[in-house]
Scaffold this motif. Structure first.
Motif, PDB file in Angstrom:
ATOM      1  N   SER A   8       0.814  -1.214   0.000  1.00  0.00           N
ATOM      2  CA  SER A   8       0.000   0.000   0.000  1.00  0.00           C
ATOM      3  C   SER A   8       0.851   1.268   0.000  1.00  0.00           C
ATOM      4  CB  SER A   8      -0.941  -0.027   1.207  1.00  0.00           C
ATOM      5  OG  SER A   8      -0.173  -0.026   2.410  1.00  0.00           O
ATOM      6  N   TRP A   9       2.085   1.166   0.500  1.00  0.00           N
ATOM      7  CA  TRP A   9       2.933   2.371   0.484  1.00  0.00           C
ATOM      8  C   TRP A   9       4.181   2.188  -0.360  1.00  0.00           C
ATOM      9  CZ3 TRP A   9       7.966   2.015   1.967  1.00  0.00           C
ATOM     10  CH2 TRP A   9       8.332   0.902   2.748  1.00  0.00           C
ATOM     11  N   MET A  10       4.683   0.917  -0.485  1.00  0.00           N
ATOM     12  CA  MET A  10       5.953   0.737  -1.185  1.00  0.00           C
ATOM     13  C   MET A  10       5.786   0.917  -2.696  1.00  0.00           C
ATOM     14  SD  MET A  10       8.561  -2.526  -1.158  1.00  0.00           S
ATOM     15  CE  MET A  10       7.520  -3.439  -2.304  1.00  0.00           C
ATOM     16  N   LEU A  11       4.763   0.258  -3.266  1.00  0.00           N
ATOM     17  CA  LEU A  11       4.614   0.319  -4.713  1.00  0.00           C
ATOM     18  C   LEU A  11       4.309   1.734  -5.210  1.00  0.00           C
ATOM     19  CD1 LEU A  11       2.766  -3.027  -5.484  1.00  0.00           C
ATOM     20  CD2 LEU A  11       5.200  -2.472  -5.693  1.00  0.00           C
ATOM     21  N   PRO A  12       3.367   2.490  -4.575  1.00  0.00           N
ATOM     22  CA  PRO A  12       3.155   3.865  -5.064  1.00  0.00           C
ATOM     23  C   PRO A  12       4.406   4.730  -4.932  1.00  0.00           C
ATOM     24  CG  PRO A  12       1.306   3.151  -3.733  1.00  0.00           C
ATOM     25  CD  PRO A  12       2.347   2.115  -3.573  1.00  0.00           C
ATOM     26  N   ALA A  13       5.110   4.586  -3.802  1.00  0.00           N
ATOM     27  CA  ALA A  13       6.317   5.411  -3.621  1.00  0.00           C
ATOM     28  C   ALA A  13       7.375   5.046  -4.654  1.00  0.00           C
ATOM     29  CB  ALA A  13       6.861   5.222  -2.199  1.00  0.00           C
ATOM     30  N   TYR A  14       7.579   3.745  -4.834  1.00  0.00           N
ATOM     31  CA  TYR A  14       8.574   3.334  -5.814  1.00  0.00           C
ATOM     32  C   TYR A  14       8.154   3.746  -7.231  1.00  0.00           C
ATOM     33  CZ  TYR A  14      11.513   0.448  -8.733  1.00  0.00           C
ATOM     34  OH  TYR A  14      12.381   0.022  -9.695  1.00  0.00           O
ATOM     35  N   GLY A  15       6.874   3.651  -7.557  1.00  0.00           N
ATOM     36  CA  GLY A  15       6.416   4.072  -8.881  1.00  0.00           C
ATOM     37  C   GLY A  15       6.634   5.563  -9.112  1.00  0.00           C
ATOM     38  N   LEU A  16       6.388   6.383  -8.072  1.00  0.00           N
ATOM     39  CA  LEU A  16       6.594   7.834  -8.217  1.00  0.00           C
ATOM     40  C   LEU A  16       8.073   8.136  -8.450  1.00  0.00           C
ATOM     41  CD1 LEU A  16       5.313  10.640  -8.117  1.00  0.00           C
ATOM     42  CD2 LEU A  16       5.692  10.651  -5.638  1.00  0.00           C
ATOM     43  N   VAL A  17       8.950   7.476  -7.679  1.00  0.00           N
ATOM     44  CA  VAL A  17      10.384   7.707  -7.862  1.00  0.00           C
ATOM     45  C   VAL A  17      10.824   7.238  -9.245  1.00  0.00           C
ATOM     46  CG1 VAL A  17      12.672   7.067  -7.015  1.00  0.00           C
ATOM     47  CG2 VAL A  17      10.851   7.602  -5.394  1.00  0.00           C
ATOM     48  N   ALA A  18      10.310   6.092  -9.683  1.00  0.00           N
ATOM     49  CA  ALA A  18      10.708   5.563 -10.982  1.00  0.00           C
ATOM     50  C   ALA A  18      10.272   6.487 -12.122  1.00  0.00           C
ATOM     51  CB  ALA A  18      10.110   4.160 -11.180  1.00  0.00           C
ATOM     52  N   VAL A  19       9.032   7.018 -12.045  1.00  0.00           N
ATOM     53  CA  VAL A  19       8.555   7.929 -13.102  1.00  0.00           C
ATOM     54  C   VAL A  19       9.417   9.180 -13.144  1.00  0.00           C
ATOM     55  CG1 VAL A  19       6.627   9.392 -13.777  1.00  0.00           C
ATOM     56  CG2 VAL A  19       6.201   7.022 -13.082  1.00  0.00           C
ATOM     57  N   ALA A  20       9.736   9.729 -11.945  1.00  0.00           N
ATOM     58  CA  ALA A  20      10.576  10.935 -11.931  1.00  0.00           C
ATOM     59  C   ALA A  20      11.965  10.652 -12.502  1.00  0.00           C
ATOM     60  CB  ALA A  20      10.696  11.464 -10.484  1.00  0.00           C
ATOM     61  N   ALA A  21      12.545   9.506 -12.166  1.00  0.00           N
ATOM     62  CA  ALA A  21      13.865   9.158 -12.686  1.00  0.00           C
ATOM     63  C   ALA A  21      13.829   8.965 -14.195  1.00  0.00           C
ATOM     64  CB  ALA A  21      14.376   7.890 -11.998  1.00  0.00           C
ATOM     65  N   LEU A  22      12.784   8.300 -14.695  1.00  0.00           N
ATOM     66  CA  LEU A  22      12.687   8.084 -16.145  1.00  0.00           C
ATOM     67  C   LEU A  22      12.502   9.405 -16.890  1.00  0.00           C
ATOM     68  CD1 LEU A  22      10.433   4.864 -16.221  1.00  0.00           C
ATOM     69  CD2 LEU A  22      12.898   5.026 -16.593  1.00  0.00           C
TER      70      LEU A  22
END
Length: 787
Positions: A263-277
């Motif tokens: 509930s918190w890891m996947l959204p946080a990781y997805g946000l970081v990944a989108v910003a990095a990409l």
């Protein structure tokens, strides 16, 4: 001359969308897209790794939490049990209560309010009953009704515990609930002897404070665990009075931890990944645009030269990187353009000469290729013609054997029937010995025709395996009893190794294979011994026949399974067989899915191996019963209708039937048979019709006409049999598909007698009169099933 464009896809193929995206457009955008895709791949790999590591850590932590909860719940339950047992034991050890038991007044009044205060112990509900030394209730704590009340069965158990004279405990199942039932002895202080007992009853569920836990006792099976759940079982440390119950606490929990991490890891990781990409794409686009600036200048210069021609333009060189090297190379190319223009005229003449030479060589190569194609086509046509000739020869051979076998079976059938009739009529006449010699010669000829019939039936595909449980030891014992004396007559030893193996196979076909191999070994062994046995291999059962015979030269090993092929019988001596036994073995093995092969050394002997790719099952060895003596059947009396266009066969069969006590009606066609039936006062009990009749008619049509006529007259159809001498595969298949009983010429007198007896036993109108006959039931199907 212009060459092919290296950047165009071959054969005009259209590239896919991904290829167009990566190979078209500006380099800066392509560089950014490639970087973005690499970033996505790296992000997926890192995220998957983190997810796997986190999941494993959470799973271990979750299991540790479940075990800790189970241990805590177990300690709580142990505390409740200790408190309960201690309180009840102190209550039972109270000397005032023990003394009051012998006081009649105490039995009636003053114990009741005191016991009512023990409705719960440590918040655990329980029922208490005080009894005398005979187990009769004196007082209780007021629980006389409900599921927790003391039942008569509980009191019966208490009386058994009082008889034992010591505390006891058990777990009972009542109304879908488990209860702890325990007893304490009441000791009278003045006599130190039991004067009564204290019985208490507690629900097991009330001793467990955790909602997902349960108490298990000795002999109780836990309920089945769901596939997504785990269970932890903790043994309980309980007072000695309860130790025999083997109490355990079992806690069930979900097999995987909660999804709180997701509930918190996947959204946080997805946000970081989108910003990095996004940062990778923007940065790659800027870097690519800077790196391709010189390339864009080269592109504009090339366009100018293509439009206006070369006028001395030069490319600008920046730095010392790969793009600068490309600009220098582009300038060098421009320097050579003028020289190339000057040399083009000089090379034009040379190119024309070269083109003419190449054209002449190409024409010569084309002519040679055309000649090679023509030669290959002629070779192919010759191969096709050779194949057609071979196929026609094989078909002609098959038709010749079928026709020759049929034409031979007709006179042989006549000879067999007439000889049998003659033998019956001669009786003890001195000429009867000559009839015996004739019958022996006929028997040898019949064996040859039966072997040809075996080959034809296997080629026609009409032999179907009847798989059942077979004792290999019984087959070995039967063959040893049959061949031991024959081997001893030749001065050799024959022995089979006893075995207790059973397997699923067709018993008749399996025995026929082994019998033919034993016959072959006996035929070509003049000294030494023959050994029959089996052994287990890797996933196979091997049946082996060893002999010390003449052996087989290596160049003949591949041909011994061909029809009529014999190595050491150039004079075709019938005593050495017909050359068909191994051919039948090869076809039967392939029909059953087995494999047969041979290892041999000339003048040393041979070993034939039958590999059965089926797991054999061990079973006690089966001792075969003694073979029963065969007695010729007594056919009785009846009427037989014989339909055959061959006068000799018709006459011989008629004479033999009449000599066996029946009345025979002979006809040469279906019409003739119908005319004769109209003149008969009673219908026939048996109809025997030849498969081939005159004018292209068949025995099947004749039998159908006879059955129709008898049905119209109100008679039941008789037993009908088709007699055939055909060995052509297609004819055999047609005859077998008819549903009537099939007998193959030549048939012997014994078979005719069996057929007459079977006709009287079956009787007209039986349901199976026209149906297919089970294997071996009253008819000779073929030599394949006779051995």
């Amino acid at each position: 001359m212009s060459g092919p464009d290296p950047y165009r896809p071959p054969n005009g193929a259209i590239p896919s969308a991904a290829q167009r995206m990566l190979t078209s457009g500006r380099l800066a955008r392509r560089f950014a897209l490639v970087s973005l895709m690499l970033g996505v791949l790296i992000a997926i790999l890192i995220g998957a790794s983190l997810y796997v590591v986190s999941s494993r850590h959470l799973a271990r932590q979750h299991l540790a939490n479940v075990e800790a909860n189970a241990s805590l719940a177990a300690r709580q339950t142990e505390g409740l049990l200790n408190t309960l047992v201690t309180t009840v034991r102190e209550l039972a050890d109270n000397s005032v209560l023990a003394t009051a038991l012998v006081d009649s007044a105490g039995k009636e009044t003053y114990l009741v309010p005191f016991l009512g205060s023990f409705d719960h112990i440590a918040s655990v509900p329980l029922a208490i009953v005080f009894t005398d030394f005979e187990g009769e209730p004196i007082a209780d704590n007021g629980r006389r009704s409900g599921t927790l009340s003391i039942s008569p069965a509980d009191m019966a158990w208490l009386r058994a515990a009082i008889a034992a004279g010591k505390p006891a405990a058990t777990v009972i199942h009542q109304d879908d609930t488990h209860y702890l039932l325990a007893a304490e002895m009441l000791i009278y202080s003045r006599t130190s002897s039991p004067e009564g007992a204290l019985l208490y009853k507690v629900p097991l569920d009330s001793l467990v404070l955790h909602p997902e836990a349960e108490l298990l006792h000795t002999g109780e099976q836990p309920r089945p665990l769901a596939s997504d759940m785990i269970a932890v079982t903790v043994p309980l440390t309980v007072p000695n009075r309860l130790s025999t119950l083997g109490l355990q606490l079992r806690l069930e929990a979900p097999g995987t931890p909660t999804t709180a991490l997701l509930s918190w890891m996947l959204p946080a990781y997805g946000l970081v990944a989108v910003a990095a990409l996004l940062a990778i794409y923007i940065g790659s686009r800027a870097v690519g645009s800077h790196m391709t600036r010189s390339l864009r200048e080269l592109e504009r210069l090339a366009g100018s030269i293509a439009t206006d021609g070369f006028t001395g333009q030069r490319a600008r060189v920046r730095g010392n990187d790969e793009v600068s090297a490309l600009a220098r190379g582009f300038n060098a190319m421009l320097d050579h353009i003028a020289a190339i223009q000057r040399e083009r005229e000089m090379r034009a003449a040379e190119e024309i000469t070269i083109q003419r030479t190449l054209a002449e060589r190409a024409e010569q190569a084309r002519a040679e290729a055309e000649s090679a194609r023509n030669e290959a086509e002629r070779s192919r046509q010759e191969a096709v013609m050779a194949l057609m000739v071979a196929e026609r020869a094989n078909a002609a051979k098959t038709h010749f054997l079928a026709a020759a076998s049929h034409d031979l079976r007709q006179p042989v059938q006549s000879l067999v029937l007439l000889t049998s009739a003659l033998a019956l009529r001669l009786g003890d006449h001195p000429a009867a010995s000559l009839v015996g010699s004739i019958e022996a010669s006929m028997d040898a000829l019949c064996r040859l025709l039966d072997a040809i019939l075996d080959i034809s039936k296997l080629d026609a595909g009409t032999v179907s395996p009847n798989v059942q449980t077979v004792s290999l030891g019984a087959i070995f014992a039967r063959l040893e009893g049959e061949y031991r004396l024959r081997a001893a007559e030749k001065g050799i030893a024959f022995r089979s190794v006893p075995t207790g193996v059973t397997l699923n196979a067709d018993p008749a076909l399996l025995e026929r294979i082994i019998r033919n191999l034993v016959e072959n070994a006996l035929r070509y062994t003049d000294h030494g011994r023959i050994l029959l046995g089996c052994r287990h291999g890797s996933g196979t059962l091997r049946i082996q026949i060893h002999d010390t015979g003449i052996g087989i030269p290596p160049e003949h090993l591949e041909r011994i399974f061909h029809e009529f092929y014999q190595i050491s019988n150039p004079t075709r001596d019938r005593g050495k067989g017909l050359g068909l036994g191994l051919a039948i073995v090869d076809r039967l093995a392939r029909l059953l899915g087995y494999r047969v092969h041979v290892a041999s050394r000339p003048n040393r002997g041979s070993c034939f191996t039958l590999e059965i790719p089926m797991p054999a099952l061990s079973a006690p060895a089966i001792v075969p019963a003694a073979a029963e003596a065969e007695h010729a059947p007594q056919p009785g009396r009846g009427i037989a209708l014989v339909i055959d266009d061959d006068p000799l066969v018709r006459e011989g069969l008629t004479l033999l039937i009449e000599d066996l006590g029946w009345r025979a009606i002979a006809a040469d066609s279906a019409g003739h048979a119908l005319r004769l039936l109209r003149e008969q006062p009673r219908p026939p009990d048996l109809v025997i019709a030849d498969y081939r009749l005159e004018a292209g008619a068949t025995g099947l049509q004749a039998i159908h006409a006879v059955e129709t006529a008898l049905t119209e007259q109100g008679h039941a159809p008789p037993l009908s049999v088709v007699l055939t001498g055909d060995t052509a595969p297609e004819r055999i298949a047609d005859a077998e598909a008819s549903g009537y009983r099939i007998l193959h010429k030549p048939i012997a007198a014994k078979e005719v007698a069996q057929l007459l007896s079977g006709a009287l036993l079956d009787g007209p109108g039986r349901d199976d009169a026209r149906g297919p006959t089970p294997e071996g039931a009253g008819r000779r199907d073929s030599a394949i099933l006779q051995g």
